[in-house]
Write an enzyme that holds these catalytic residues in place. Structure first.
Site, PDB file in Angstrom:
ATOM      1  CE1 TYR A   1     -43.669 -85.017  62.981  1.00  0.00           C
ATOM      2  CE2 TYR A   1     -44.572 -85.699  65.092  1.00  0.00           C
ATOM      3  CZ  TYR A   1     -43.973 -86.005  63.896  1.00  0.00           C
ATOM      4  OH  TYR A   1     -43.666 -87.307  63.610  1.00  0.00           O
TER       5      TYR A   1
ATOM      6  CB  THR B   1     -40.062 -83.855  62.450  1.00  0.00           C
ATOM      7  OG1 THR B   1     -39.363 -84.793  63.265  1.00  0.00           O
ATOM      8  CG2 THR B   1     -40.381 -84.521  61.119  1.00  0.00           C
TER       9      THR B   1
ATOM     10  CG  HIS C   1     -40.577 -89.147  58.154  1.00  0.00           C
ATOM     11  ND1 HIS C   1     -40.406 -88.055  58.973  1.00  0.00           N
ATOM     12  CD2 HIS C   1     -41.478 -89.937  58.788  1.00  0.00           C
ATOM     13  CE1 HIS C   1     -41.175 -88.166  60.037  1.00  0.00           C
ATOM     14  NE2 HIS C   1     -41.834 -89.316  59.967  1.00  0.00           N
TER      15      HIS C   1
ATOM     16  CE1 TYR D   1     -47.704 -95.634  61.434  1.00  0.00           C
ATOM     17  CE2 TYR D   1     -46.332 -96.669  63.110  1.00  0.00           C
ATOM     18  CZ  TYR D   1     -46.840 -95.530  62.501  1.00  0.00           C
ATOM     19  OH  TYR D   1     -46.467 -94.284  62.969  1.00  0.00           O
TER      20      TYR D   1
ATOM     21  N   GLY E   1     -32.546 -96.495  56.156  1.00  0.00           N
ATOM     22  CA  GLY E   1     -32.033 -97.652  55.422  1.00  0.00           C
ATOM     23  C   GLY E   1     -30.806 -98.321  56.004  1.00  0.00           C
TER      24      GLY E   1
ATOM     25  CB  ALA F   1     -44.887 -92.194  66.287  1.00  0.00           C
TER      26      ALA F   1
ATOM     27  CE  LYS G   1     -36.040 -88.245  62.262  1.00  0.00           C
ATOM     28  NZ  LYS G   1     -37.096 -88.493  61.273  1.00  0.00           N
TER      29      LYS G   1
ATOM     30  NE  ARG H   1     -39.424 -99.122  57.744  1.00  0.00           N
ATOM     31  CZ  ARG H   1     -39.316 -97.975  57.082  1.00  0.00           C
ATOM     32  NH1 ARG H   1     -38.128 -97.385  56.969  1.00  0.00           N
ATOM     33  NH2 ARG H   1     -40.377 -97.402  56.546  1.00  0.00           N
TER      34      ARG H   1
ATOM     35  CB  SER I   1     -41.922 -89.527  68.845  1.00  0.00           C
ATOM     36  OG  SER I   1     -42.941 -88.957  68.057  1.00  0.00           O
TER      37      SER I   1
ATOM     38  CB  SER J   1     -34.193 -87.823  57.715  1.00  0.00           C
ATOM     39  OG  SER J   1     -35.236 -88.761  57.891  1.00  0.00           O
TER      40      SER J   1
END
Length: 381
Positions: free
Chosen positions: A132, A158, A278, A27, A311, A82, A254, A333, A109, A276
């Site tokens: 959102y 977002t 996402h 995920y 990235g 999230a 975003k 990440r 988030s 972005s």
């Protein structure tokens, strides 16, 4: 492999993979469709070279910057993501505490697992609330009001997720909230028992930002259905302009990727945009934030704070973005794998390593402050 063996992004990713059941690891790690954009996010930085200067007297390096009115000690921030307590039981508490230790901004988030009010009370560093756009306009108003009452200064809407991306890794494992695992996915939880022990021995999983307004419990509404049933794909610039006026403060979009949209964001009063895709999790085959940065900075950089995410794995990636004109760079990440690997200690080690890289690379570039990084210090191949 232990935390002390982790020296870069890939090490933390490897440790997270060892510790997480594979449905949860995938995920975090996965993207949409063929994951072309996911891979391109990092490789895009390789098409740009740094041009260092020498003999500039670089003993003292100042990494601080100001973005959307927030003074931060590093030119990177921890992007809102999230479900963090699925990755490690400390969840957003670890993220907020690590960000505070390094004097930088963090995001919470709408799908966060710790309440923004709790974190705002506990931590003094700047907090962004990412939300959102819902079909229920009253819900949008209530969520913004709650953020305002919590003392949050920066609102981040977002705009690239009006529908969920096609994440086939999740389809294969049955990852969803609540879990609907395939047999293979369930087996992966069985062979990583420590995750399950931590999950059941800590407080019950919840989504406090949404629980206050929507019944997200049990089987009533999975995350997938939240995206397909609650969010409003008819959202327009007029809707966002009203929200910007209602918020009356720092407001960031975003998921902006085109020059035209960047100009429109500035026109309606946004104070920031995050370029972005996402993390490659939405429209596969779309361009990367880094590849769009130069053109967008030239178009609107004097009117609005431009940030990017996606990235980023090295200090040199951050310096390239700053040299082209980004005000700050979001990490996703980059801190989620360390969170999964070791909680707050993992994030602190990862951000500490990145800070060391930034100081070293700034010295090698001949710069003592981030505003000395300029467009003539990079060359595209």
């Amino acid at each position: 492999m232990r935390l002390n063996d982790c020296h870069n992004f890939h090490d933390f990713q490897t440790l997270a993979r060892k510790r997480l059941p594979s449905p949860i690891y995938n995920y975090i790690a996965g993207g949409a469709d063929d994951e072309v954009t996911l891979r391109a996010n990092t490789s895009s930085f390789e098409r740009c070279d740094l041009i260092p200067n020498v003999l500039r007297g670089v003993e003292d390096v100042d990494l601080s910057t100001t973005v959307m009115g927030q003074k931060i000690d590093l030119p990177v921030y921890l992007s809102p993501t999230a479900l963090q307590r699925l990755f490690h039981h400390q969840g957003e508490r670890a993220t907020a505490a690590a960000a505070e230790k390094f004097g930088t901004m963090f995001g919470v988030s709408s799908l966060g697992t710790v309440s923004m009010e709790e974190l705002a009370k506990k931590h003094s560093n700047p907090q962004v609330y990412q939300f959102y756009f819902h079909k229920d306009r009253g819900l949008n108003h209530a969520m913004m009001q709650k953020a305002k009452e919590s003392g949050i200064k920066v609102m981040m809407l977002t705009v690239d997720s009006i529908t969920g991306g096609n994440r086939e890794r999740d389809l294969r494992t049955g990852f969803s909230i609540p879990f609907r695992l395939t047999v293979a996915g369930a087996l992966q939880f069985a062979i990583k028992p420590m995750w399950g022990i931590n999950y059941v021995t800590h407080e019950k999983f919840s989504l406090p930002q949404l629980d206050a307004h929507i019944d997200m419990k049990g089987d009533s509404l999975t995350i997938g259905r939240y995206f397909t049933e609650m969010l409003d794909p008819s959202m327009t610039w007029d809707d966002v302009e009203k929200m910007v006026a209602e918020w009356g403060g720092e407001f960031c979009l975003k998921g902006v990727m085109s020059v035209e949209d960047a100009k429109r964001a500035a026109d309606i009063g946004c104070t920031g945009i995050v370029l972005s895709n996402h993390g490659g999790r939405q429209l596969d085959g779309s361009t990367t934030a880094f590849d769009q940065l130069d053109e967008i900075v030239q178009a609107v950089g004097d009117r609005i704070d431009v940030m990017i995410d996606g990235g980023v794995q090295r200090g040199t990636h951050v310096l390239k973005a700053l040299a082209i004109g980004a005000k700050a760079v979001g990490l996703g990440r980059y801190y989620l794998f360390p969170l999964a690997a070791a909680g707050q200690a993992g994030i602190e080690r990862a951000v500490g390593k990145l800070k060391e890289e930034l100081v070293r690379d700034m010295r090698l570039m001949g710069c003592t402050s981030v505003n000395q990084l300029t467009r003539d210090m990079v060359k595209f191949k």
